[in-house]
Design a protein around this motif. Structure first.
Motif, mmCIF file in Angstrom:
data_model
loop_
_atom_site.group_PDB
_atom_site.id
_atom_site.type_symbol
_atom_site.label_atom_id
_atom_site.label_comp_id
_atom_site.label_asym_id
_atom_site.label_seq_id
_atom_site.Cartn_x
_atom_site.Cartn_y
_atom_site.Cartn_z
ATOM 1 N N PRO A 1 -2.707 1.337 7.113
ATOM 2 C CA PRO A 1 -2.428 2.262 6.014
ATOM 3 C C PRO A 1 -3.567 2.383 5.011
ATOM 4 O O PRO A 1 -3.718 3.425 4.376
ATOM 5 C CB PRO A 1 -1.183 1.676 5.345
ATOM 6 N N ALA A 2 -4.388 1.356 4.906
ATOM 7 C CA ALA A 2 -5.373 1.357 3.822
ATOM 8 C C ALA A 2 -6.621 2.180 4.107
ATOM 9 O O ALA A 2 -7.364 2.514 3.191
ATOM 10 C CB ALA A 2 -5.772 -0.086 3.491
ATOM 11 N N VAL A 3 -6.844 2.506 5.380
ATOM 12 C CA VAL A 3 -8.092 3.215 5.714
ATOM 13 C C VAL A 3 -7.846 4.377 6.666
ATOM 14 O O VAL A 3 -6.838 4.413 7.368
ATOM 15 C CB VAL A 3 -9.117 2.259 6.390
ATOM 16 N N MET B 1 1.479 4.631 -2.592
ATOM 17 C CA MET B 1 1.430 6.036 -2.221
ATOM 18 C C MET B 1 2.563 6.819 -2.858
ATOM 19 O O MET B 1 2.407 7.945 -3.299
ATOM 20 C CB MET B 1 1.512 6.142 -0.709
ATOM 21 N N ARG C 1 -10.206 9.327 0.828
ATOM 22 C CA ARG C 1 -10.402 8.704 2.147
ATOM 23 C C ARG C 1 -11.790 8.998 2.683
ATOM 24 O O ARG C 1 -12.324 10.077 2.484
ATOM 25 C CB ARG C 1 -9.370 9.268 3.152
ATOM 26 N N THR C 2 -12.282 8.040 3.421
ATOM 27 C CA THR C 2 -13.625 8.146 3.983
ATOM 28 C C THR C 2 -13.549 7.970 5.497
ATOM 29 O O THR C 2 -12.885 7.048 5.967
ATOM 30 C CB THR C 2 -14.504 7.022 3.386
ATOM 31 N N TRP D 1 0.153 -0.124 10.688
ATOM 32 C CA TRP D 1 1.358 0.714 10.769
ATOM 33 C C TRP D 1 1.206 1.676 11.934
ATOM 34 O O TRP D 1 0.166 1.737 12.561
ATOM 35 C CB TRP D 1 1.690 1.370 9.440
ATOM 36 N N ALA E 1 0.825 -1.214 0.000
ATOM 37 C CA ALA E 1 0.000 0.000 0.000
ATOM 38 C C ALA E 1 0.853 1.255 0.000
ATOM 39 O O ALA E 1 0.491 2.281 -0.574
ATOM 40 C CB ALA E 1 -0.892 -0.005 1.231
ATOM 41 N N VAL E 2 1.977 1.135 0.686
ATOM 42 C CA VAL E 2 2.780 2.331 0.854
ATOM 43 C C VAL E 2 3.446 2.737 -0.445
ATOM 44 O O VAL E 2 3.480 3.913 -0.809
ATOM 45 C CB VAL E 2 3.822 2.097 1.951
ATOM 46 N N ARG F 1 -5.760 13.269 -1.479
ATOM 47 C CA ARG F 1 -5.975 12.463 -0.287
ATOM 48 C C ARG F 1 -7.387 12.652 0.247
ATOM 49 O O ARG F 1 -8.070 11.687 0.605
ATOM 50 C CB ARG F 1 -4.959 12.869 0.791
ATOM 51 N N HIS G 1 -2.865 -5.551 7.958
ATOM 52 C CA HIS G 1 -1.707 -4.708 7.652
ATOM 53 C C HIS G 1 -1.828 -3.470 8.514
ATOM 54 O O HIS G 1 -2.748 -2.665 8.344
ATOM 55 C CB HIS G 1 -1.727 -4.360 6.149
#
Ligand SMILES: Cc1cc2nc3c(=O)[nH]c(=O)nc-3n(C[C@H](O)[C@H](O)[C@H](O)COP(=O)(O)OP(=O)(O)OC[C@H]3O[C@@H](n4cnc5c(N)ncnc54)[C@H](O)[C@@H]3O)c2cc1C
Ligand SMILES: Cc1cc2nc3c(=O)[nH]c(=O)nc-3n(C[C@H](O)[C@H](O)[C@H](O)COP(=O)(O)OP(=O)(O)OC[C@H]3O[C@@H](n4cnc5c(N)ncnc54)[C@H](O)[C@@H]3O)c2cc1C
Ligand SMILES: Cc1cc2nc3c(=O)[nH]c(=O)nc-3n(C[C@H](O)[C@H](O)[C@H](O)COP(=O)(O)OP(=O)(O)OC[C@H]3O[C@@H](n4cnc5c(N)ncnc54)[C@H](O)[C@@H]3O)c2cc1C
Ligand SMILES: Cc1cc2nc3c(=O)[nH]c(=O)nc-3n(C[C@H](O)[C@H](O)[C@H](O)COP(=O)(O)OP(=O)(O)OC[C@H]3O[C@@H](n4cnc5c(N)ncnc54)[C@H](O)[C@@H]3O)c2cc1C
Lengths: 434, 434, 434, 434
Positions: free
Chosen positions: B168-170, A8, A314-315, B196, A4-5, A310, B194
C-alpha cells in the motif's frame, strides 16, 4: 492494522475545504440568496458531513447495515435546525417559501453539486432521491388529503418513500410497456404486479410507495397508466429482496424487488386521476435530472481532486505520476469534461426556471446523455491513477463510479435521450430536405 | 419469490452448448490433441460447470461464504478423474507429460477461453490464478525440497497459494519500489513488510505465500529483490482484512491486506537465490497473461451471447431491441473487437511456444494493453442492453465487468504496457531519425 | 529554396529498406513462394519505386498532370520484365499460372501491404484498382470475346478500365437504388444514366468501362441490375469533370462524373447475362477488399515509421517529442492497432483461399469496417506529431489520410459493414432468445 | 452537365435563413447592441454572402485563383457602408467606438459563429485572420508611426498582413525554439531566417509581415524573442511557395514558405521593444482563439444542418437515412457536442471581457483543446452521411473539415493546451498531496 490505509481515509476529506467560492460558481449563482446558501452548505459539508463519512461507512459494513445509521438522523436534525432543509423545493412551487427556502432550480443545482460529493449528504438536507421527486409529485398533483398524509411527513423527514415503475418482465425504459394492473373496485384499487429497482423500499422508514400501473388497457397508449399511492407495509405487498449494483446493495436504502398481490388501497389514493400517469411522470423528471446530474458533477470534482493528489504523491518509473504526460492529459481531459458538463446542466436548470421542464426537454435529455457518461470516464481515470486502491473500499471512487454507471440507465438509458435529441434536431429541418 | 428472475438465471447457461467447434477454433488449434481437449473441456463445462453456477452463487451469498463451496471440491475430483487436470502445464516444462497433458501455450489458450466464461471454472481444472503462476515458478526455479513441499500438493489441488508483492505504501507497478525486507539471519530469513492485494490469502486452503521483498538495498536496482516462500499460517503473518473490488470481495478466495512482522522462515525457502526476484517475476508473467487474456475473451463471448439474446427478447419503442440500429452497431463492434483480440492473444501464445516469454515480450505487453480494455467495453455494452438487470446479481455481467476492469491494473496497469510497446517501437527506428 | 524541406522529402524513403522479413511476416507467409515474392517486391520498391516518388509528385503538380507520368510507364516495363506482374491473380483462377504467378490471396496480401506504402506502386506491378477488380470480373464471368478484347490488354497493362456504379441521384451504397437504364434494342444495349465517382475514367489510357444499370425494373429486386461493357470513348458518353477528395483530384487517374446519353454497345458486351449484376458485384468485392485493406496497412506502417522518426528528431518544451508520454502512448496505440488489423486481414484472406469469398463474407465485412477507420486514426496521429508539416505536401501523410478516409466509404460505408456483422451475429443466436 | 449536382449546390444555402434568433442566442447576448448586430450580420450573410459562395468557388477553381476575387472586394464595400466593419475590435481597446462598433468579446463571438459558416465571410466584414490578430497587436503595442503606416490601412481593408513565426527547422509550438535572427545595425534591423506557414503572404494585397525572431540569444529564455514589422515586398524577402493543407492551398490567401536573407528594415519597426516578443504573442492569442473557435462552431452548425437535410432526403436499405438509429445517434451527438462547446467558448469570451486574456488563460486553453477536435468529429460525421459527395467539391464539408483539422495545430497543438490545463489543475492541489 489499518495504518497506511486509514491515512488514506483521512485524506478523503472535503475538497471544498480548500476552496472558497470560485469565480465560476460566483458567476453561476445569480442571486445573493443562492450564493449565501452555497456558502452555508459548503460549511456544513466540511464541518459535519465529511467528518461523518467514516462512521457511515462503518455502519454500512456492520451487521446492522440494514438499519438507519444514527449519525445520519443526527445530522438531519442539525441541518434542519440550521435552516438547511428542503433546499430543493423550487421557489415557484412554494410561493411564500414556507416549505423550502425559495431557491431557483439553477441556484439549487450549485448546492446539489456540493452534496453529490458524499453519497449520503443529500439525505441530510432532506434533498435525497427518490423522496424529492415523490414530494414534487405530491406538491404539484396531490389532493389535500394526500398531501397531509404523505407530503407533510416527507417534508419533515420523518418518513421516506419509494417509486415503483420498473418491471422485470418488460423493457421499462418504454413506460408504455408497464403491466402492473390497478383495478377499481368500489372505493378501492386492487394492485397486482411485479416490480423491481424500487429504490428505498428496503429502508425501514419507507412508508409510502407510488406505484405506476395500468388502469385501462383499452385507452389510448399514453392514457392507460396511472399513479397510485400504496402505504407500506400493506397486505399483499412483499419486498422480495435487495438487488445489487456492481456488488453494492446501498443498504439501508436498497433497491428492491417488490411483488403486489391483490394489494388494496382506498380509491382516494389515486394521484390526479386515472390515465394521468404519463403526465405526472413527465413533470417528475425535469428537476430530478438536474439534481442527479449536478450530484454527479460533485462526484467528479471529488474524483478529480483525489486524482491530482494521488498523482502528486506517488512515484514510479523515475518520476512523480503527476509529471507523466499521459497522467497529465487525463487530468486535463477530466477538468475539461467537468467544466463543459457543468455549463450544460446549469443552462438546463436555468431553462426550467425560465420556461418550465417541458420547454427544457431537449436540454434535459442532453444533460442526461452527457453527464453520467462523462462522470463514468472522469471517475474511471481517477481510479486508474490510484492503482488497485481505486477499486477498493479505501477510496470512494469505485462506489462513485458505480453511481455514474447506473445513472446512465435510471431515468432512462442513454439511447432514449439520444433519440429525443435527434428527433427534435431533425424536426427543426423538416421542410428543408429535398 | 424469484419467478421471472430465476428464469433469467436459467437462461444463463452455456453459450457453447449451442456451438460445436467453430471454424475459427478449429484453425486455431494446430494439433489434434488441442482440439480433443477443447472438445472435452467444452463438454465438461456444459455438463458440470454451468449447472453448478447457481449453487456456487448461493454459497457466495450465504453466511458460510468465506468457506470453500463443496460443489467446487466435488467438481475438482470429477475433473481430475477425467484427466482434465493441470491442463495449463506447458509441454516444454513437463517433458514426459507427467504433470499436465502436454499442451502448448497456444492449445491451452483455447481452453482458457472456455473456462473464462464461468468465474470459478479454472479452479475446477486446477488451472486457477494465482496458483498456476506460483506452480510455474516452483516448476522452473524451485529446489527439490521446495517442489516436494509445495509444488506437489499444489499440483494435487490439495492446497492453494498466494503471491505477495504489492504494497500500500508505494506505487507497486514499479517493482523496484517494493519495500518489504527479507533479512538473512543464520539459517533463516526474517520478513517484515506490509502487503495488500494478496489474492487467495483468505482462502482456508491457502498454505503458502510467495513474498517479494528486498534482500539487499545496496545492490543494483534490479538485483535488490528476492522471492521467498512463507508458509501460512506463520507467526507474525497477519491476514488483516479482505479488500473489495467494486462491491465484490471474491469470497472465499479474497484479496487480502497482509502484515509481516518478524516472520521467520528457513533460509532454504529462498527461491533461486538472493537478488533473483526480478528474473523470476519476468518469467512468471508471460503465460499468466495469456491465461488472463483468454479468460477475458471467454467472458466476452459469454457477454456477447447474452447481449444478443436479450436484444432479441425485449421490445421497446415499437420494435425489438435487436432491430434498433444502435444496438446492432454495438453487437457488431463487440464481435469485431473480440475477434481481433483473440487473434492477437493466440499469436502471442504461439510466440511464447516458439521463442519463449522473453522474445514475446512486446506481444505480451500488447495483449495486456488491448484485451482487458476491450473486454470492459464489450461487457459494458452487454450490460447496457440488459437495462438495470445488467448491473445486478441476476446476470453474470456486472461481476465479469469488474474482472475486466481490475485486469487493466493487475499484472501491471495499461500505461506500463503502452510504455513497453512504445519503447520497442522507437528502438526499431533509432538511427533513422535526424 | 527547398532547403530544410527537401531534406524532409529525402527522409521519406522506404521504411522497409531497413527491415528484412520480420518474424511476423515470415509466419504469415505459409509457402516459400509467397516469401520469395515478398522479398522481391520489397527490393523493387526500395530500388525503384521509392526513388521515383519525387518525380511522380512533381508530375502531379505540373501542368501536364492529367497525362500519364512517363516514370510510371518505365517502372511498369521494368516490373514486368522482372516477373513482378499481375501478382494479384489468385492461383485458383489461373490454373497453370499463366496470367499471374500463382499466389494465394493470403500470400498476395503481404505484397499488397508493401505496395500500399506508395500511392502509385500497385499500378507499377499491374495490381492497381479498379483494374484488378475489373480483370477479375472478366476472368470469372467474361465471354471469350470479352476476354480477348478487354482482359488481354488489361493484363498486359496497355489499357486501363473503370467501373461505373455510383450515381449522384441515389444512395448508391444500396445497389438496388441504381437507376441507370440498359435497354436491349436488337443486337444492342442503349445506356442512359448519370454516374459519378467513376475512378480512372479520366486516365487517357482508360478504354473500357463496366457500367451497372437496370435491364428489368419489374424483376425481383436483386435481379434487376446487370453489368455491361462500354468502350471508351463512346458516342454519348461524356466525362463531365473530375471530383475532388478533400483537395486532391488524383490526377491523372481521377474520379469522374460521367453521363451516358443513348450510348449504344453491342449486346455481346453484356457480362454473364441480364439480371446477374448483383451476383457479379458480390464476387468482385472479396479479394478487392483484401487488397484495399492491406494497402492501408502498408500506409499505416509507413506513417508509423515517419511518426517515430519525427518524434525522435524534434525537441520541444524541454525534451525530445519521443520522450513525452502522450507521444509514446500514441505510438504504442498505433503499433497495436496495426498489428491487430493485419491479423484480421490475413485471416480473411486465408478464409477466401479456403472457402471462397462468399463463406468469408463476415470476415470481409469486419476488415472493411475495421481497417480504414484504424488507418485514419494511425495516420492522423502521425500527422499530429509532424506539426503543420503533416498536413502539407512535404510528407505523404495528408494524402494517405485522405485515402483512409474515403476507403471508409468506397466499397460500402462502415455502417453497411456493421449491419452485415450484426445480422450474422444475431442469426447465430436465433432460437436462443426468449 | 451539372444537373443533380448543382441542385446540391443550391441546397447549400444559409442555415440561418431559417432561424431567427434562438433562445440560446438571445440569452448569450447580454446587451441589446450585441443582439442587434447579430441580426444584421445574419441578414447580410443571407442576402449577400451565401449567394456569393458559388462565384468565389468558381474563382478559386479558375486560372486567376491567386488573384483577389472581385466579388469579395465588392462585398467589403457593401459591408463597410452598412457599418458591419471591424466588428471584432473590442470595446475596451476602442474607447469611443471609433474603430469598431464597441462590442464585447462575448458579443462579437456570436457574430463570429455566423461568419464561420462561410470560409470567406470574415474577410468581408474586415474580421479575418491573421489581420485581426495583427491589428490587435498594433492597436495595443504599436507606436504612433506604426499605427499610421500599417494599422490605418488594415482597418480600412486596403491592405492585408501576415504573421511569420513558425519555422521548418524547429518544433515551433515551443516558441523558444524560434531561430530567425533580428540583428540591430545602426538604425536598422537585419532579418535572416526561414519561415513557413506564413498565412496570407501570398495574397497580392499583403503589405506587412510581423516577424518573430531572436534579438538576443544570451537573454533569459523568454526575453530573447522580439517582433518586427517587415514591409512586403522587401529586398531579400522571398515568398518561396504555397503549402497545401489536405490538398487545399487556400488561394489567394495561401500559406507560404518565406525566406528572409539580410532583409533590412528601419529600427522603428520594432514592436514594443526588444525581448518583448513573448509578451506580445501572449496578448495576441486570447481573442483570436475565441474567434477561431466560434467560427468553427459556425462551421459545425452548417455541417449539422447539411447532415440533417441529407439524412432526410436519402433512402437506403428500406428507409430514410434519418430513420436509422446510428444516423440519429450521430445527429444527437453532434448537437450535444456543439452546444457544450459553444457554452465553453462564450464563457471564455466573457472571462476575457471581465478579467483580460491572461486571467482567462485556462479557459482559452480549454476551448482550443475542445473545439477543433469537436468540430473535426461533427463535420466528419456530416461527411459520412453524404456518402462520397461529402468528400468532394460539391459540399463545403471536406474543406470545412480541413479547417477543423489544422486548427488543432495552429495557435498551438492540442497537446500543449492539455499541458496548460493540467499544470493549472495540479497547481490548485499543491500542498494537499502527501
Ligand atoms: C440503481 C437503480 C435504481 C433505480 N431506481 C428505480 C426506482 O426507484 N424506481 C423505478 O421504477 N425504477 C428504478 N430504476 C429502474 C430504471 O428506471 C430502469 O432501469 C430504466 O428505466 C430502464 O429500464 P429497464 O431496466 O427495464 O431497461 P430496458 O427498458 O429493458 O432497456 C434496456 C436497454 O435497451 C436499449 N434501448 C431501449 N430503448 C432503446 C431505443 N429506443 N433505441 C435503442 N436502444 C434502446 C438500451 O440499451 C437500454 O439500456 C432504477 C435503476 C437502477 C439501476
Ligand atoms: C483484484 C486484484 C488482484 C490482485 N492480486 C495481486 C496479487 O495476488 N499479488 C500482488 O502482489 N498484487 C496483486 N494485485 C496488485 C496489482 O498487481 C497492482 O495493483 C498493480 O501492480 C499496480 O500497482 P499499484 O496498485 O500499487 O498501482 P501504482 O503502481 O500506484 O500505479 C497506479 C497508476 O499509476 C500510473 N502509472 C504507473 N506507471 C506509469 C507510467 N510509467 N506512466 C504513466 N502512468 C503510470 C497508472 O495510472 C497506474 O494505474 C492485485 C490487484 C487487483 C486489483
Ligand atoms: C474516392 C472514391 C472512389 C470511388 N470509386 C468508385 C468507382 O470507381 N466506381 C463506383 O461505382 N463508385 C465509386 N465510388 C463510390 C462509392 O462506392 C460510394 O460512395 C459508396 O458506395 C457509397 O455510396 P454513396 O456515396 O451514394 O453514399 P450513400 O449510399 O448515399 O450513403 C451515405 C451514407 O448513408 C449512411 N447509410 C447508408 N446505409 C446505411 C445503413 N444501412 N445504416 C445506417 N446508415 C447508412 C452512411 O452514413 C453512408 O455513409 C468511389 C468513392 C470514392 C470516395
Ligand atoms: C493552416 C495553417 C496556418 C498557419 N498559419 C500560421 C501563420 O500565419 N503564422 C505562423 O507563424 N504559423 C502558422 N501556422 C503554424 C502553426 O502555428 C504551427 O504549426 C504550430 O505552432 C505548431 O508548430 P509546428 O508545426 O512546428 O509543430 P511542432 O512544434 O513540431 O509540434 C509537433 C507536435 O509535437 C507534439 N508536441 C509538441 N509539444 C508537445 C508537448 N508539450 N507534449 C506532447 N507533445 C507535444 C504535438 O503532437 C505537436 O503536434 C499555421 C499552421 C497551419 C496548419
Amino acid at each position: 492494522g489499518l495504518g497506511a490505509v486509514s491515512k488514506m481515509l483521512v485524506r478523503r476529506r472535503a475538497p471544498s475545504l480548500l476552496r472558497s467560492l470560485s469565480g465560476v460558481q460566483r458567476r453561476l449563482i445569480s442571486s445573493g440568496k443562492g450564493s449565501e446558501y452555497l456558502t452555508r452548505v459548503k460549511a456544513f459539508m466540511n464541518e459535519h458531513v465529511y467528518p461523518a463519512e467514516d462512521e457511515v461507512m462503518r455502519h454500512q459494513n456492520s451487521a446492522s447495515r440494514w438499519t438507519v445509521p444514527k449519525v445520519i438522523e443526527d445530522l438531519k436534525v442539525k441541518a434542519k435546525s440550521e435552516g438547511l432543509w428542503n433546499l430543493w423545493v423550487p421557489a415557484d412551487l412554494d410561493p411564500g417559501h414556507k416549505l423550502g427556502v425559495g431557491l431557483s432550480n439553477e441556484e439549487y443545482a450549485a448546492l446539489a453539486e456540493e452534496m453529490g460529493a458524499v453519497p449520503f449528504a443529500s439525505e441530510v438536507f432532506n434533498c435525497g432521491a427518490p423522496d424529492t421527486g415523490n414530494m414534487e409529485v405530491l406538491l404539484k398533483y396531490g389532493s389535500g388529503e394526500q398531501k397531509e398524509k404523505y407530503l407533510t411527513p416527507l417534508l419533515d423527514g420523518t418518513i421516506r418513500s419509494c417509486f415503483a415503475m420498473t418491471e422485470p418482465a418488460v423493457a421499462s425504459s418504454d413506460a408504455t410497456n408497464i403491466e402492473a394492473s390497478l383495478v377499481r373496485e368500489g372505493d378501492s384499487y386492487i394492485v397486482n404486479g411485479h416490480k423491481w429497482w424500487t429504490s428505498g423500499a428496503l429502508d425501514p422508514r419507507c412508508k409510502i410507495c407510488i406505484v405506476m400501473g395500468k388502469t385501462d388497457t383499452t385507452a389510448a397508449k399514453h392514457k392507460q397508466q396511472s399513479m397510485l399511492l400504496v402505504p407500506m407495509p400493506s397486505e399483499g405487498l412483499e419486498v422480495v429482496r435487495p438487488l445489487t449494483v456492481f456488488g453494492y446493495d446501498d443498504a439501508p436504502h436498497g433497491h428492491a424487488e417488490v411483488r403486489f398481490q391483490n394489494v388494496t388501497v382506498p380509491s382516494s389514493n389515486m394521484i390526479l386521476g386515472e390515465g394521468r400517469g404519463f403526465e405526472i411522470a413527465q413533470g417528475r423528471l425535469g428537476p430530478g435530472r438536474i439534481h442527479h446530474c449536478m450530484r454527479l458533477i460533485g462526484m467528479c470534482e471529488r474524483a478529480l481532486s483525489l486524482h491530482c493528489r494521488r498523482a502528486m504523491s506517488r512515484t514510479a518509473f523515475g518520476g512523480r505520476l503527476s509529471d507523466k504526460g499521459v497522467v497529465r492529459k487525463d487530468i486535463a481531459e477530466s477538468r475539461i469534461a467537468i467544466d463543459q458538463a457543468r455549463l450544460l446542466v446549469m443552462k438546463a436548470a436555468r431553462s426550467i426556471d425560465e420556461g418550465g421542464a417541458k420547454k427544457a426537454r431537449r436540454e434535459i435529455a442532453i444533460i442526461k446523455a452527457v453527464v453520467p457518461l462523462m462522470a463514468q470516464k472522469v471517475i474511471d481515470s481517477a481510479m486508474q491513477v490510484h492503482g488497485a486502491a481505486g477499486f477498493s473500499q479505501d477510496t470512494p471512487l469505485a462506489y462513485l463510479w458505480s453511481q455514474a454507471r447506473w445513472l446512465r440507465m435510471a431515468d432512462g438509458p442513454d439511447e432514449v435521450h439520444y433519440e429525443t435529441v435527434a428527433k427534435m434536431e431533425l424536426k427543426g429541418h423538416e421542410g428543408d430536405a429535398r
